[in-house]
Design a protein around this motif. Sequence first.
Motif, PDB file in Angstrom:
ATOM      1  N   SER A  46       0.835  -1.049   0.028  1.00  0.00           N
ATOM      2  CA  SER A  46       0.154  -0.082   0.006  1.00  0.00           C
ATOM      3  C   SER A  46       1.021   1.275  -0.048  1.00  0.00           C
ATOM      4  N   ALA A  47       0.716   2.235  -0.969  1.00  0.00           N
ATOM      5  CA  ALA A  47       1.643   3.410  -1.009  1.00  0.00           C
ATOM      6  C   ALA A  47       3.050   2.883  -1.340  1.00  0.00           C
ATOM      7  N   GLY A  48       3.960   3.572  -0.796  1.00  0.00           N
ATOM      8  CA  GLY A  48       5.306   3.371  -1.173  1.00  0.00           C
ATOM      9  C   GLY A  48       5.818   3.572  -2.514  1.00  0.00           C
ATOM     10  N   GLN A  49       5.251   4.387  -3.269  1.00  0.00           N
ATOM     11  CA  GLN A  49       5.814   4.595  -4.802  1.00  0.00           C
ATOM     12  C   GLN A  49       6.550   6.027  -4.443  1.00  0.00           C
ATOM     13  N   VAL A  50       7.071   6.374  -5.756  1.00  0.00           N
ATOM     14  CA  VAL A  50       7.802   7.552  -6.035  1.00  0.00           C
ATOM     15  C   VAL A  50       7.545   8.760  -4.997  1.00  0.00           C
TER      16      VAL A  50
END
Length: 97
Positions: A46-50
Amino acid sequence: MRSRYAAFVVGDADYLLRTWHPATRPEDLRLDSVHEWTGLEVLATSAGQVDDSEGTVTYRASLRARDGRPGALLEDARFERRGRRWVDVDGDIRAGA
């Protein structure tokens, strides 16, 4: 997450401490050899993108106990970006699973 799992497998406590959030990091870390880690499966993220500053990884780490019994550790691990690095903040651990 995968690099921290690999550090547990090879017993690299220094790497684990460097990738742990300062607010939750222990003073020192003694890794025991009670378990032989046998696999990592990332179940969800969950989330944790650029563009994110936080993220969660749900994973199962398979293991074999010293007596040969198989087992697993299931965790919802929370990470935070500090600068350009992701660090482990905390998590909800469930044994077994």
